[in-house]
Each structure stands twice: as C-alpha cells, then as structure tokens.
Design an enzyme around this catalytic site. Structure first.
Site, PDB file in Angstrom:
ATOM      1  N   SER A 149      33.555 -74.879  74.583  1.00 46.76           N
ATOM      2  CA  SER A 149      32.381 -75.301  73.816  1.00 46.76           C
ATOM      3  C   SER A 149      32.474 -74.933  72.332  1.00 46.76           C
ATOM      4  O   SER A 149      32.064 -75.745  71.486  1.00 46.76           O
ATOM      5  CB  SER A 149      31.105 -74.711  74.424  1.00 46.76           C
TER       6      SER A 149
ATOM      7  N   LYS B 183      23.088 -68.891  84.585  1.00 45.11           N
ATOM      8  CA  LYS B 183      22.275 -70.112  84.485  1.00 45.11           C
ATOM      9  C   LYS B 183      20.925 -70.019  85.204  1.00 45.11           C
ATOM     10  O   LYS B 183      19.949 -70.601  84.751  1.00 45.11           O
ATOM     11  CB  LYS B 183      23.053 -71.307  85.035  1.00 45.11           C
TER      12      LYS B 183
ATOM     13  N   ASP C  59      23.059 -80.866  81.892  1.00 42.22           N
ATOM     14  CA  ASP C  59      24.075 -81.353  82.835  1.00 42.22           C
ATOM     15  C   ASP C  59      23.713 -82.724  83.399  1.00 42.22           C
ATOM     16  O   ASP C  59      24.587 -83.543  83.688  1.00 42.22           O
ATOM     17  CB  ASP C  59      24.267 -80.348  83.991  1.00 42.22           C
TER      18      ASP C  59
ATOM     19  N   GLY D 212      25.751 -76.575  95.463  1.00 40.17           N
ATOM     20  CA  GLY D 212      25.502 -75.483  94.520  1.00 40.17           C
ATOM     21  C   GLY D 212      24.738 -75.979  93.297  1.00 40.17           C
ATOM     22  O   GLY D 212      24.052 -77.011  93.348  1.00 40.17           O
TER      23      GLY D 212
ATOM     24  N   ALA E 214      25.744 -77.295  90.446  1.00 39.54           N
ATOM     25  CA  ALA E 214      26.150 -78.603  89.910  1.00 39.54           C
ATOM     26  C   ALA E 214      25.602 -79.724  90.784  1.00 39.54           C
ATOM     27  O   ALA E 214      25.215 -80.786  90.284  1.00 39.54           O
ATOM     28  CB  ALA E 214      27.673 -78.679  89.820  1.00 39.54           C
TER      29      ALA E 214
ATOM     30  N   MET F 207      33.790 -83.581  89.327  1.00 42.50           N
ATOM     31  CA  MET F 207      33.308 -82.737  88.219  1.00 42.50           C
ATOM     32  C   MET F 207      34.380 -81.772  87.729  1.00 42.50           C
ATOM     33  O   MET F 207      34.325 -81.276  86.614  1.00 42.50           O
ATOM     34  CB  MET F 207      32.069 -81.961  88.648  1.00 42.50           C
TER      35      MET F 207
ATOM     36  N   TYR G 117      37.713 -80.833  86.064  1.00 44.20           N
ATOM     37  CA  TYR G 117      38.470 -81.577  85.048  1.00 44.20           C
ATOM     38  C   TYR G 117      39.781 -80.898  84.682  1.00 44.20           C
ATOM     39  O   TYR G 117      40.503 -81.358  83.810  1.00 44.20           O
ATOM     40  CB  TYR G 117      37.622 -81.764  83.779  1.00 44.20           C
TER      41      TYR G 117
ATOM     42  N   GLY H  35      35.646 -84.618  85.370  1.00 44.84           N
ATOM     43  CA  GLY H  35      34.405 -84.138  84.757  1.00 44.84           C
ATOM     44  C   GLY H  35      34.478 -83.831  83.264  1.00 44.84           C
ATOM     45  O   GLY H  35      33.517 -83.289  82.702  1.00 44.84           O
TER      46      GLY H  35
END
Ligand code: NAP
Length: 299
Positions: A24, A73, A109, A136, A138, A230, A232, A253
């Site tokens: 990020s 999160k 997301d 979960g 995601a 998802m 990647y 993803g």
C-alpha cells in the site's frame, strides 16, 4: 524516494502486524506524488496488544487517515467513533478517516471486489449466481458486496461448515431478495451443480504457499462462467490454472487490492487517483517477487 516532506505535510498510513510486506505505501505514495498532493503514506507495525494505544496515538498525532490490515480489522471497531454502513454490515474496517476529532471506519473491500469483477472479468453481478469459497473476513465483504450489487444467489462453501452456516444465517434477514445457500468444498471436484454457476470466487487463503484444493475439477462450468481468486501472489494460483485449462475467463485479486486502495485514497483526499496508476505499480512490484515472505497477505 520522497525528500519534499514539510511542516504542512499530512500523514496517511497503514497499521497491521506484520506490515513490512505491505504494498500500500507504494500505491498510495505514487498517487499522492502524481497528483501533487502534500500527503505521505507510511507503514506502522502495531502488535495486537498495542492496538488501543496505537489508535490513540494516531488520533493525538493528527494523522489524516489510515488503512487497517490483519489482525486489526475487527478489533479496531470498538475504538472508532462511527462506522460506514458497509463497515457495520461486514463487521470489519480496512480504512479510517479522521473527521475533526472523530475517527470514522470504512470498508473499501466491497468497492474493490466489485470494481475488479467489472474491470478484470467484465462481470456484471446483477442477477448472477455466485459460489463463494470461504467464510472469513474476505468472504463477508464479498457476500455483502454481491448482495448489494443484485446477485440472484450466493452459495457459501467453507472448510469448516459451521462457519459457513453462521455467515449465511447472519445475512438471510438482511438480504431477503438474494438466495443465500450452503454447499461443501466438494463442489470443486467436478460437481454438476457447477454448470449453473456464473462466478466462482475464492476468498480463502488456499493458493498461497503452493497450497491447493484437493481434486480440483472445473470441467462442468459453463463456457461463459468466470473464476476469481482473491489470492494474487502467486499471480497464477492453482485455481486459476484450472480455470485456464477449461478456457474460463479468470482473474486474481491484484485488481481488488488496487481498487480498494483507490477507494481509500478518495475517502481521505477527496481526489480520484490517476486511472490505473495504483494497479500498474502494484503489478510491477508483484512481478519482482514470487511470494510474499511466509505467504502472509498484507494490504
Ligand atoms: P480469514 O478471515 O482468516 O479466513 C480464512 C478463510 O480461508 C476461512 O474461510 C478458512 O476456512 C479458509 N481456509 C484457510 N485455509 C484453508 C485450507 N487449507 N483449506 C480450505 N479453506 C481454508 O482470512 P480473510 O481475511 O478472509 O482472507 C482470506 C484470503 O483472502 C487471504 O488469502 C487474503 O490474502 C485474501 N484477501 C485478498 C484481498 C484482496 O484485496 N485481493 C482482500 C482481502 C483478503 P475455515 O473457516 O475452515 O478456517
């Protein structure tokens, strides 16, 4: 490397544990520089027990906003002043924006996944029949996003059936117009039900570290059906290899990761990042590494 940080520069960042693998900072700083915005985005490693202190510290320091990744999160929710509708529904926050003295939690997301399905697979969720692998965090985001976007049915297949049941049961009364169902991971073993599926999404960690689903066979899927993973890293997971074998359109993803970052950037700065910039930086960085160390997923 940035050398233009001044007294007025505003700080953005990411908290997680670990956070050193995060891509990020690369994506977000590229967008700030490209748009000439006086922000800098930095990684903050925050151990699980330190989360309350870290959030108070970020408040006190006047940080303009930050991303939140594993394992914070869900735990951060009780430390925030307000949640967006999406974050409340999912029960997880990946983006926090400071608004005066208040910290507001968002979850980008959903936006990330739906945009990636459109951009990378040309897939319109409306009226579609989707199978979600996993139950979960995601999967929660995916289920909410798919239901909000008008999916006709979402069927959850999870290794631990009780968790799948819990996920579906929690949303049946929220999304009454969507057929929410359950099946087992055996659906991946060439089950005939796959012929009626428009989109198969892997939200589990399977695919990382060379792991795979056992006896994977997507032969029954219709030629127009799509497969989304998802995971990647690696770019071509075993699920995507199987999809390619049957000429099914598929994507990993990376597009979701870039798009959730774009949405967070807009929440913080009010600006849209340059089209495709975050994704191209992300893909270039992923190209240079076969696997994040230990296969740890990190935003
Ligand atoms: P999580 O909350 O820990 O959930 C993990 C899920 O994976 C659970 O459903 C778990 O099943 C399942 N699972 C783990 N190992 C498995 C195995 N060997 N066989 C079958 N199922 C297995 O994690 P999460 O936050 O949902 O993240 C899951 C994955 O999504 C990660 O790989 C992450 O990198 C990826 N992700 C990607 C993006 C993106 O932007 N591309 C965003 C979010 C997440 P049980 O319930 O049986 O344990």
């Amino acid at each position: 490397m940035r050398v233009d940080i001044q007294g007025k520069t505003r700080v953005l960042g990411i908290i997680g544990w670990p956070v050193a693998h995060s891509l990020s900072p690369l994506m977000q700083n590229a967008a700030c520089i490209e748009l000439g915005l006086d922000y800098v985005y930095v990684p903050f490693p925050v151990a699980p027990g330190d989360l309350p202190k870290a959030v108070e510290g970020l408040r006190a320091l006047g940080v303009a906003g930050f991303n939140v990744t594993i394992p914070h999160k869900e735990a951060i929710i009780g430390l925030l002043d307000e949640l967006s509708e999406e974050a409340r529904l999912i029960g997880a926050v990946n983006t926090v924006k400071r608004d005066g003295d208040r910290l507001i939690g968002h979850n980008t997301d959903i936006t990330g996944l739906i945009k990636s399905l459109q951009d990378d697979l040309g897939f319109d969720v409306k009226g579609s029949r989707v199978v979600l692998l996993g139950a979960g965090g995601a999967a929660r985001a995916a289920l909410v996003g798919l239901c909000q976007s008008g999916a006709a049915s979402v069927t959850v297949a999870n290794r631990t059936p009780a968790k799948g049941e819990c996920l579906v049961a929690g949303f049946r009364s929220v999304f009454t117009g969507v057929n929410l169902a359950l099946c087992t991971l055996d659906i991946l073993k060439g089950d005939r039900c796959l012929k009626d599926v428009d989109l198969l999404i892997n939200t589990t960690a399977v695919g990382l570290n060379g792991t795979n689903f056992t006896d994977l066979d997507l032969a029954p899927m219709a030629p127009a059906a799509r497969v989304y993973d998802m995971v990647y890293n690696p770019a071509l997971t075993p699920l995507l290899v199987e999809a390619r074998k049957h000429s099914l359109r598929s994507a990993n993803g990376a597009g979701m990761l870039a798009a959730q970052g774009e949405a967070a950037f807009t929440i913080w700065t009010g600006c849209k990042p340059p089209n495709g910039l975050m994704k191209s930086r992300l893909l270039a960085a992923l190209d240079g590494q076969d696997m994040l160390d230990n296969g740890v997923y990190s935003k």
